[in-house]
Design a protein around this motif. Structure first.
Motif, mmCIF file in Angstrom:
data_model
loop_
_atom_site.group_PDB
_atom_site.id
_atom_site.type_symbol
_atom_site.label_atom_id
_atom_site.label_comp_id
_atom_site.label_asym_id
_atom_site.label_seq_id
_atom_site.Cartn_x
_atom_site.Cartn_y
_atom_site.Cartn_z
ATOM 1 N N MET A 129 8.224 20.835 -12.930
ATOM 2 C CA MET A 129 8.650 19.474 -12.700
ATOM 3 C C MET A 129 7.492 18.536 -13.040
ATOM 4 N N ALA A 130 7.777 17.502 -13.765
ATOM 5 C CA ALA A 130 6.753 16.556 -14.209
ATOM 6 C C ALA A 130 6.450 15.521 -13.125
ATOM 7 N N LYS A 131 5.230 15.020 -13.175
ATOM 8 C CA LYS A 131 4.828 13.922 -12.296
ATOM 9 C C LYS A 131 4.845 12.637 -13.121
ATOM 10 N N VAL A 132 5.242 11.564 -12.482
ATOM 11 C CA VAL A 132 5.296 10.257 -13.121
ATOM 12 C C VAL A 132 4.273 9.356 -12.443
ATOM 13 N N GLY A 133 3.546 8.602 -13.247
ATOM 14 C CA GLY A 133 2.611 7.608 -12.737
ATOM 15 C C GLY A 133 3.089 6.223 -13.145
ATOM 16 N N VAL A 134 3.137 5.320 -12.193
ATOM 17 C CA VAL A 134 3.617 3.962 -12.463
ATOM 18 C C VAL A 134 2.652 2.941 -11.868
ATOM 19 N N VAL A 135 2.290 1.955 -12.669
ATOM 20 C CA VAL A 135 1.494 0.819 -12.196
ATOM 21 C C VAL A 135 2.427 -0.379 -12.124
ATOM 22 N N TYR A 136 2.495 -0.980 -10.946
ATOM 23 C CA TYR A 136 3.326 -2.160 -10.729
ATOM 24 C C TYR A 136 2.437 -3.390 -10.604
ATOM 25 N N LYS A 137 2.881 -4.486 -11.189
ATOM 26 C CA LYS A 137 2.257 -5.784 -10.953
ATOM 27 C C LYS A 137 3.050 -6.449 -9.838
ATOM 28 N N VAL A 138 2.353 -6.818 -8.791
ATOM 29 C CA VAL A 138 2.991 -7.460 -7.640
ATOM 30 C C VAL A 138 2.423 -8.875 -7.535
ATOM 31 N N TYR A 139 3.305 -9.847 -7.636
ATOM 32 C CA TYR A 139 2.905 -11.247 -7.548
ATOM 33 C C TYR A 139 3.170 -11.762 -6.132
ATOM 34 N N PRO A 140 2.121 -12.214 -5.443
ATOM 35 C CA PRO A 140 2.313 -12.765 -4.095
ATOM 36 C C PRO A 140 3.019 -14.123 -4.160
ATOM 37 N N LYS A 141 3.721 -14.458 -3.087
ATOM 38 C CA LYS A 141 4.281 -15.802 -2.981
ATOM 39 C C LYS A 141 3.131 -16.795 -2.935
ATOM 40 N N GLN A 142 3.430 -18.033 -3.254
ATOM 41 C CA GLN A 142 2.404 -19.055 -3.416
ATOM 42 C C GLN A 142 1.500 -19.220 -2.202
ATOM 43 N N ASP A 143 2.027 -19.115 -1.007
ATOM 44 C CA ASP A 143 1.231 -19.354 0.203
ATOM 45 C C ASP A 143 0.707 -18.071 0.843
ATOM 46 N N VAL A 144 0.770 -16.951 0.122
ATOM 47 C CA VAL A 144 0.362 -15.653 0.676
ATOM 48 C C VAL A 144 -0.961 -15.213 0.062
ATOM 49 N N ASP A 145 -1.886 -14.790 0.917
ATOM 50 C CA ASP A 145 -3.184 -14.282 0.483
ATOM 51 C C ASP A 145 -3.017 -12.886 -0.123
ATOM 52 N N ALA A 146 -3.564 -12.670 -1.301
ATOM 53 C CA ALA A 146 -3.417 -11.399 -2.006
ATOM 54 C C ALA A 146 -4.019 -10.236 -1.216
ATOM 55 N N ASP A 147 -5.164 -10.453 -0.557
ATOM 56 C CA ASP A 147 -5.798 -9.381 0.215
ATOM 57 C C ASP A 147 -4.933 -8.959 1.405
ATOM 58 N N THR A 148 -4.297 -9.921 2.046
ATOM 59 C CA THR A 148 -3.402 -9.614 3.163
ATOM 60 C C THR A 148 -2.200 -8.820 2.669
ATOM 61 N N LEU A 149 -1.647 -9.233 1.537
ATOM 62 C CA LEU A 149 -0.494 -8.533 0.965
ATOM 63 C C LEU A 149 -0.877 -7.121 0.533
ATOM 64 N N MET A 150 -2.081 -6.950 0.002
ATOM 65 C CA MET A 150 -2.540 -5.603 -0.367
ATOM 66 C C MET A 150 -2.571 -4.702 0.856
ATOM 67 N N GLY A 151 -3.015 -5.213 1.982
ATOM 68 C CA GLY A 151 -3.048 -4.441 3.216
ATOM 69 C C GLY A 151 -1.659 -4.002 3.641
ATOM 70 N N LYS A 152 -0.678 -4.900 3.512
ATOM 71 C CA LYS A 152 0.706 -4.554 3.850
ATOM 72 C C LYS A 152 1.236 -3.449 2.941
ATOM 73 N N ILE A 153 0.963 -3.576 1.647
ATOM 74 C CA ILE A 153 1.432 -2.570 0.690
ATOM 75 C C ILE A 153 0.796 -1.219 0.994
ATOM 76 N N LYS A 154 -0.509 -1.209 1.275
ATOM 77 C CA LYS A 154 -1.214 0.036 1.613
ATOM 78 C C LYS A 154 -0.601 0.700 2.831
ATOM 79 N N SER A 155 -0.354 -0.077 3.874
ATOM 80 C CA SER A 155 0.133 0.519 5.119
ATOM 81 C C SER A 155 1.589 0.956 5.033
ATOM 82 N N GLU A 156 2.409 0.246 4.274
ATOM 83 C CA GLU A 156 3.832 0.568 4.223
ATOM 84 C C GLU A 156 4.195 1.604 3.154
ATOM 85 N N LEU A 157 3.473 1.617 2.018
ATOM 86 C CA LEU A 157 3.890 2.477 0.898
ATOM 87 C C LEU A 157 2.834 3.466 0.413
ATOM 88 N N SER A 158 1.605 3.366 0.865
ATOM 89 C CA SER A 158 0.524 4.300 0.525
ATOM 90 C C SER A 158 0.370 4.557 -0.974
#
Length: 83
Positions: free
Chosen positions: A1-30
């Motif tokens: 079975m093959a492994k797939v690697g995907v890089v996603y570009k995630v654009y934060p909403k205008q009033d959202v800090d990118a570092d805070t959003l990165m923390g959410k992504i790390k904790s929820e999706l690893s």
């Protein structure tokens, strides 16, 4: 079975800090790796790299999960390949 690697570009909403959003992504999706890049005039885009088995899920499934996180304005696949 093959492994797939995907890089996603995630654009934060205008009033959202990118570092805070990165923390959410790390904790929820690893992601394998995650970083923020400046694109223009203080606007940042987050690049999140995920791997999974080819039969496990499609890139659209992870895209939906990323879009479901509070503070995400838009998600797009930047790169996708077999690894």
């Amino acid at each position: 079975m093959a492994k797939v690697g995907v890089v996603y570009k995630v654009y934060p909403k205008q009033d959202v800090d990118a570092d805070t959003l990165m923390g959410k992504i790390k904790s929820e999706l690893s992601p394998v790796s995650i970083s923020a890049e400046d694109i223009a005039f203080g606007i940042k885009v987050i690049k999140a790299f995920f791997t999974y088995d080819d039969s496990e899920q499609g890139s659209s499934t992870m895209e939906e999960k990323l879009n479901g996180i509070d503070g995400v304005a838009q998600v797009e696949v930047d790169e996708e390949s077999l690894i």
